[in-house]
Design a protein around this motif. Structure first.
Motif, PDB file in Angstrom:
ATOM      1  N   LYS A  90       0.767  -1.251  -0.037  1.00  0.00           N
ATOM      2  CA  LYS A  90      -0.026   0.036  -0.078  1.00  0.00           C
ATOM      3  C   LYS A  90       0.889   1.377   0.199  1.00  0.00           C
ATOM      4  O   LYS A  90       0.624   2.102  -0.798  1.00  0.00           O
ATOM      5  CB  LYS A  90      -0.909   0.204   1.059  1.00  0.00           C
ATOM      6  N   SER A  91       1.953   1.205   0.794  1.00  0.00           N
ATOM      7  CA  SER A  91       2.548   2.703   1.134  1.00  0.00           C
ATOM      8  C   SER A  91       3.439   2.961  -0.259  1.00  0.00           C
ATOM      9  O   SER A  91       3.662   4.015  -0.952  1.00  0.00           O
ATOM     10  CB  SER A  91       3.602   2.343   2.108  1.00  0.00           C
ATOM     11  N   LEU A  92       3.981   1.803  -0.797  1.00  0.00           N
ATOM     12  CA  LEU A  92       4.778   1.818  -2.160  1.00  0.00           C
ATOM     13  C   LEU A  92       3.623   2.334  -3.139  1.00  0.00           C
ATOM     14  O   LEU A  92       4.254   3.074  -3.990  1.00  0.00           O
ATOM     15  CB  LEU A  92       5.364   0.924  -2.611  1.00  0.00           C
ATOM     16  N   THR A  93       2.595   1.747  -3.172  1.00  0.00           N
ATOM     17  CA  THR A  93       1.781   1.978  -4.395  1.00  0.00           C
ATOM     18  C   THR A  93       1.222   3.327  -4.334  1.00  0.00           C
ATOM     19  O   THR A  93       1.327   4.015  -5.206  1.00  0.00           O
ATOM     20  CB  THR A  93       0.518   1.167  -4.346  1.00  0.00           C
ATOM     21  N   GLU A  94       0.779   3.931  -3.146  1.00  0.00           N
ATOM     22  CA  GLU A  94       0.623   5.245  -2.888  1.00  0.00           C
ATOM     23  C   GLU A  94       1.792   6.504  -3.181  1.00  0.00           C
ATOM     24  O   GLU A  94       1.378   7.303  -3.913  1.00  0.00           O
ATOM     25  CB  GLU A  94       0.018   5.578  -1.381  1.00  0.00           C
ATOM     26  N   LYS A  95       2.773   6.006  -3.067  1.00  0.00           N
ATOM     27  CA  LYS A  95       4.079   6.977  -3.439  1.00  0.00           C
ATOM     28  C   LYS A  95       4.064   6.952  -4.875  1.00  0.00           C
ATOM     29  O   LYS A  95       4.344   8.003  -5.240  1.00  0.00           O
ATOM     30  CB  LYS A  95       5.269   6.358  -2.525  1.00  0.00           C
ATOM     31  N   LEU A  96       4.136   5.722  -5.576  1.00  0.00           N
ATOM     32  CA  LEU A  96       4.370   5.764  -6.937  1.00  0.00           C
ATOM     33  C   LEU A  96       3.207   6.423  -7.630  1.00  0.00           C
ATOM     34  O   LEU A  96       3.387   7.034  -8.851  1.00  0.00           O
ATOM     35  CB  LEU A  96       4.502   4.440  -7.199  1.00  0.00           C
ATOM     36  N   ILE A  97       2.107   6.391  -7.300  1.00  0.00           N
ATOM     37  CA  ILE A  97       0.665   7.014  -7.820  1.00  0.00           C
ATOM     38  C   ILE A  97       1.069   8.576  -7.974  1.00  0.00           C
ATOM     39  O   ILE A  97       0.748   9.228  -9.073  1.00  0.00           O
ATOM     40  CB  ILE A  97      -0.321   6.532  -7.025  1.00  0.00           C
ATOM     41  N   GLN A  98       1.473   8.967  -6.636  1.00  0.00           N
ATOM     42  CA  GLN A  98       1.706  10.375  -6.641  1.00  0.00           C
ATOM     43  C   GLN A  98       2.844  11.047  -7.446  1.00  0.00           C
ATOM     44  O   GLN A  98       2.877  11.758  -8.305  1.00  0.00           O
ATOM     45  CB  GLN A  98       1.989  10.844  -5.165  1.00  0.00           C
ATOM     46  N   GLU A  99       3.802   9.951  -7.617  1.00  0.00           N
ATOM     47  CA  GLU A  99       5.054  10.315  -8.591  1.00  0.00           C
ATOM     48  C   GLU A  99       4.686  10.348  -9.927  1.00  0.00           C
ATOM     49  O   GLU A  99       5.072  11.038 -10.801  1.00  0.00           O
ATOM     50  CB  GLU A  99       6.193   9.382  -8.395  1.00  0.00           C
ATOM     51  N   ALA A 100       3.717   9.168 -10.253  1.00  0.00           N
ATOM     52  CA  ALA A 100       3.479   9.015 -11.678  1.00  0.00           C
ATOM     53  C   ALA A 100       2.564  10.144 -12.262  1.00  0.00           C
ATOM     54  O   ALA A 100       2.289  10.519 -13.636  1.00  0.00           O
ATOM     55  CB  ALA A 100       2.477   7.669 -12.103  1.00  0.00           C
ATOM     56  N   LEU A 101       1.895  10.868 -11.326  1.00  0.00           N
ATOM     57  CA  LEU A 101       0.710  11.782 -11.546  1.00  0.00           C
ATOM     58  C   LEU A 101       1.629  13.146 -12.033  1.00  0.00           C
ATOM     59  O   LEU A 101       1.002  13.838 -12.708  1.00  0.00           O
ATOM     60  CB  LEU A 101      -0.295  11.952 -10.513  1.00  0.00           C
TER      61      LEU A 101
END
Length: 216
Positions: free
Chosen positions: A205-216
């Protein structure tokens, strides 16, 4: 964006992603549940790649390569269907992969009952390392962000009857190393998890959330 018929809607009462869409590139029920728990609404596509054709010595490199290959395959599918060019609003494609490492040997999904039995028996009274990757591709900008996390799972003794039941049920043939942390027969036999349970289950969850913000 017109969604391919293959896609299915994820469930979320009040989706967190009101300004962007998510495609989960996985058939894993655990990943679907985790992403729903995070509050996201999503649709589903599967990559259908030959995972055995991609080999890396290090588990971290392998899970990253597989997650990226899944993303590439889904993007090709969208392109061939004419759907990719129709995407106008921000859309993130999430792909992931998980392997189990036992005594420095990478384990993927069991290929036989004998292998599944050996895998689970090995964990009894011992431990295994789980390495999981997340790859997020912004289908509008082309930006791709990825990373991996790991966790250690320590088990109590696993009775033979539990092993037999798991094999007969068959679900363990669909998960890396035959390791299902959340299974009701296995969960009571887990002594300690060093790391996060969601990493072990296939999507940090934490990695996915971090990468979502970076990809946006």
């Amino acid at each position: 964006m017109k969604l391919p018929e293959e896609m299915e809607a994820g469930s979320s009462i009040s989706p967190t992603n009101q300004t962007f869409e998510i495609i989960l590139g996985s058939s894993s029920m655990s990943r679907r549940e985790i992403l729903s728990e995070m509050g996201y609404e999503f649709t589903i596509m599967t990559a259908d790649i030959d995972e055995k054709s991609i080999r890396k010595e290090k588990p971290e490199d392998l899970v990253m390569a597989l997650a990226e290959a899944k993303a590439d395959a889904i993007m090709m599918k969208l392109k061939s269907n004419g759907e990719l060019k129709e995407i106008s609003q921000p859309t993130l494609l999430i792909t992931a992969d998980t392997v189990v490492v036992y005594q420095e040997i990478i384990r993927e999904k069991p290929s036989s009952e004998e292998e599944a039995h050996q895998f689970i028996r090995d964990y009894s009274g011992g431990s295994a390392k789980v390495v999981g990757s997340v790859c997020i591709t912004n289908l509008v900008t082309g930006t791709r962000k990825g990373g991996w996390e790991s966790a250690e799972v320590y088990f109590l003794d696993i009775p033979d009857e539990v092993v037999d039941s798991l094999i007969e049920e068959g679900m363990i043939f669909n998960v890396a190393g035959g390791l299902m942390l959340e299974h009701p027969l296995i969960l009571p036999l887990v002594d300690t998890v060093v790391g996060t349970a969601d990493c072990v289950m296939g999507l940090s969850k934490s990695l996915t959330e971090k990468l979502i913000q970076e990809a946006l």
